[in-house]
Write a protein that holds these residues in place. Structure first.
Motif, PDB file in Angstrom:
ATOM      1  N   THR A 476      19.775  -3.320  37.245  1.00  0.00           N
ATOM      2  CA  THR A 476      18.271  -3.061  38.065  1.00  0.00           C
ATOM      3  C   THR A 476      17.712  -2.574  37.998  1.00  0.00           C
ATOM      4  O   THR A 476      16.790  -2.967  37.694  1.00  0.00           O
ATOM      5  CB  THR A 476      19.219  -2.566  39.257  1.00  0.00           C
ATOM      6  OG1 THR A 476      20.987  -4.249  39.911  1.00  0.00           O
ATOM      7  CG2 THR A 476      18.163  -2.364  40.733  1.00  0.00           C
ATOM      8  N   LEU A 477      17.137  -1.333  37.645  1.00  0.00           N
ATOM      9  CA  LEU A 477      16.855  -0.680  37.001  1.00  0.00           C
ATOM     10  C   LEU A 477      16.021  -0.733  36.079  1.00  0.00           C
ATOM     11  O   LEU A 477      14.551  -0.632  36.373  1.00  0.00           O
ATOM     12  CB  LEU A 477      17.116   0.926  36.906  1.00  0.00           C
ATOM     13  CG  LEU A 477      17.935   1.890  37.666  1.00  0.00           C
ATOM     14  CD1 LEU A 477      18.578   3.485  36.984  1.00  0.00           C
ATOM     15  CD2 LEU A 477      16.037   2.306  38.640  1.00  0.00           C
ATOM     16  N   MET A 478      16.553  -2.236  34.987  1.00  0.00           N
ATOM     17  CA  MET A 478      15.373  -2.013  33.917  1.00  0.00           C
ATOM     18  C   MET A 478      14.499  -3.398  34.529  1.00  0.00           C
ATOM     19  O   MET A 478      13.453  -3.641  33.897  1.00  0.00           O
ATOM     20  CB  MET A 478      16.237  -2.701  32.517  1.00  0.00           C
ATOM     21  CG  MET A 478      17.329  -1.746  32.143  1.00  0.00           C
ATOM     22  SD  MET A 478      15.686  -0.224  31.359  1.00  0.00           S
ATOM     23  CE  MET A 478      16.462   1.115  32.242  1.00  0.00           C
ATOM     24  N   GLU A 479      14.737  -4.304  35.856  1.00  0.00           N
ATOM     25  CA  GLU A 479      14.370  -5.088  36.299  1.00  0.00           C
ATOM     26  C   GLU A 479      12.922  -4.391  36.691  1.00  0.00           C
ATOM     27  O   GLU A 479      12.090  -4.811  36.964  1.00  0.00           O
ATOM     28  CB  GLU A 479      15.521  -5.880  37.045  1.00  0.00           C
ATOM     29  CG  GLU A 479      16.576  -6.725  36.835  1.00  0.00           C
ATOM     30  CD  GLU A 479      17.275  -6.902  38.201  1.00  0.00           C
ATOM     31  OE1 GLU A 479      16.917  -7.268  39.716  1.00  0.00           O
ATOM     32  OE2 GLU A 479      18.317  -7.630  37.687  1.00  0.00           O
ATOM     33  N   LEU A 480      13.562  -3.640  38.128  1.00  0.00           N
ATOM     34  CA  LEU A 480      12.184  -2.597  38.154  1.00  0.00           C
ATOM     35  C   LEU A 480      11.310  -2.126  37.671  1.00  0.00           C
ATOM     36  O   LEU A 480      10.020  -2.334  37.338  1.00  0.00           O
ATOM     37  CB  LEU A 480      13.368  -1.281  39.087  1.00  0.00           C
ATOM     38  CG  LEU A 480      13.781  -1.787  40.456  1.00  0.00           C
ATOM     39  CD1 LEU A 480      14.746  -0.243  41.248  1.00  0.00           C
ATOM     40  CD2 LEU A 480      13.377  -3.150  41.229  1.00  0.00           C
TER      41      LEU A 480
END
Length: 485
Positions: A476-480
């Motif tokens: 999820t953090l990589m998406e952000l």
């Protein structure tokens, strides 16, 4: 205000307001990172709020949880606000072992109402000092403390906004490997490693200095000391926000409240920068990185006998010296890109099996004082029954920030060092660092591989969410971060 929102219960109202404000922000004038216009001149402001509790509150961080009878040094919420004319960000780091999301959400609402800073643009986190209070929903006779804490967090942001002035910013990364040690150890074959549930682990937390059965650490450490430094246009220091992946140091006198080495770093970096006794005051800030499995004890070294608070000061001075060394080499910028992304995800809560529930009831049915098979058996029996009644899902907030070239991740757990290193390696922004215990305090976040090894940080009741949680959080953090890039 949408009709009917004012009639919702407190917690539902908080969630509803969060969704409403974030949706409004994202669907209104906010632009994507790729579509953003050039940043305007930077302004910055910083401030602190005293968040020290009254004497008599429980000090959280050890098993005994004594009540405070003295305050060695005051606790603070330390705030930095950045504004480039397009985006305003607020970072607040609190001297606290861990703060529930409901307190942070209350603070965020106050900040938004009083300053206009969007809720998703605020990063609120705890340092994890083990010589201070927490707010995990337990009032211990001080029912007003969570409201006081939320109010003082908001006051810090409001005061920092009042202090906004033309500024410039720089960043750097130092290295200090000598103060971080993985505390989870694989032991020699045949070493007994029982856990409270009647099973056997493959690793031991804090095995003791000089233990003859040491084999190897179960994971890495992160030696980076990352930082943002903010100056007025004339070079006067405004604030410095640093990040180091060290759990805490400890070594207080009994029953005393202290901000640990986090507070001492703030004092020392001010001294090194010549920023003492300024108006407005300089604000030094040290956030906790990914240190769920890292401490300051070199179990392969020699035993140290130091007076109270000496080790804290030693570590704070060493880390501040490394920051100051790198600080003298960095360029500063009058205008930088500022942006923030957030996402709420829902994790499955770990639930005990029927057999574990039966075990817990059997343990707690024994008379007090009955010999235990494990020193923490009764403690974890209580946690098993609590988890059995707890909700099956855990909603959490994840955030990613961009400050110039720097990426900052925010995670509401005590995160293992290897997860922090993975985030740094995968993030498209360089450098990137992670602030843990942000937006909540949901226990430990081992990786799936560390779960297989067992040990304190993985025990049911210490780790409270699904075993794959760290994988989902990193994804999820990589998406952000991709949105920010």
């Amino acid at each position: 205000m949408q009709p009917g929102l004012t009639n919702l219960p407190g917690r539902v109202w908080g969630a509803a307001l969060w969704i409403l404000l974030c949706t409004a922000s994202l669907s209104g004038t906010r632009l994507s990172a790729d579509d953003a216009p050039a940043a305007g001149p930077l302004r910055a402001g910083a401030a602190t709020s005293n968040i020290t509790p009254r004497l008599g509150r429980i000090i959280v961080g050890g098993w005994n949880q004594p009540r405070a009878t003295h305050i060695h040094d005051e606790l603070h919420a330390r705030c930095l606000v950045l504004d480039n004319g397009r985006t305003r960000l607020a970072f607040v780091i609190c001297d606290n072992v861990g703060i529930d999301r409901q307190v942070y959400d209350q603070a965020r609402r106050l900040v938004h109402q009083e300053t206009g800073i969007p809720m998703e643009n605020q990063l609120l986190a705890a340092t994890h000092t083990h010589s201070g209070p927490s707010w995990h929903g337990r009032d211990d006779g001080d029912e007003g403390y969570p409201d006081f804490l939320a109010r003082r967090i908001a006051d810090a942001v409001r005061r920092a906004v009042n202090n906004l002035e033309p500024a410039r910013i720089g960043w750097g990364v130092g290295k200090e490997p000598g103060q971080v040690f993985n505390r989870r150890w694989k032991m020699k074959p045949g070493t007994p490693l029982p856990n409270p549930f009647g099973g056997t682990d493959q690793v031991l937390m804090n095995p003791g200095v000089g233990n003859p059965n040491l084999l190897e650490p179960a994971g890495p450490t992160d030696p980076d000391v990352s930082f943002l430094s903010v100056q007025a246009r004339d070079g006067r220091p405004i604030a410095l926000l640093a990040n180091y992946s060290l759990h805490y140091v400890g070594g207080t006198r009994p029953n005393e409240i202290s901000a640990d080495y986090f507070g001492m770093f703030a004092d020392r970096i001010a001294q090194l920068l010549g920023a003492e006794r300024q108006d407005p005051p300089f604000v030094g800030i040290l956030s906790n990185g990914t240190s769920g499995d890292v401490n300051n004890i070199n179990v392969r070294g020699n035993r140290e006998k130091l007076p109270p608070y000496a080790k804290m000061r030693q570590v704070a001075d060493i880390v501040a010296a490394e920051v100051f060394k790198v600080y003298r080499t960095i360029p500063f910028h009058d205008a930088v890109r500022l942006d923030a992304q957030f996402k709420e995800i829902v994790l499955a809560a770990r639930k005990p099996t029927p057999e574990q529930v039966a075990w817990a009831r059997e343990v707690l049915a024994r008379p007090e004082g009955t010999p235990q098979r494990h020193i923490r058996e009764r403690h974890y029996a209580q946690r098993v029954l609590q988890l059995d009644k707890a909700p099956p899902r855990v909603p959490i907030i994840l955030q990613a920030f961009r400050v110039g070239d720097v990426g900052i991740a925010a995670i509401p757990f005590e995160v293992f060092a290897e997860t922090g290193l993975e985030i740094k390696q995968k993030s498209p922004l360089k450098p990137t660092f992670t602030i843990e215990l942000a937006n909540g305090a949901n226990g430990y976040l081992p990786t799936p591989a560390q779960h297989q090894l067992g040990g304190y940080e993985t025990w049911l009741g210490t780790s409270r969410v699904e075993i794959e949680a760290s994988v989902k959080i990193v994804d999820t953090l990589m998406e952000l971060f991709d949105r920010l890039k």
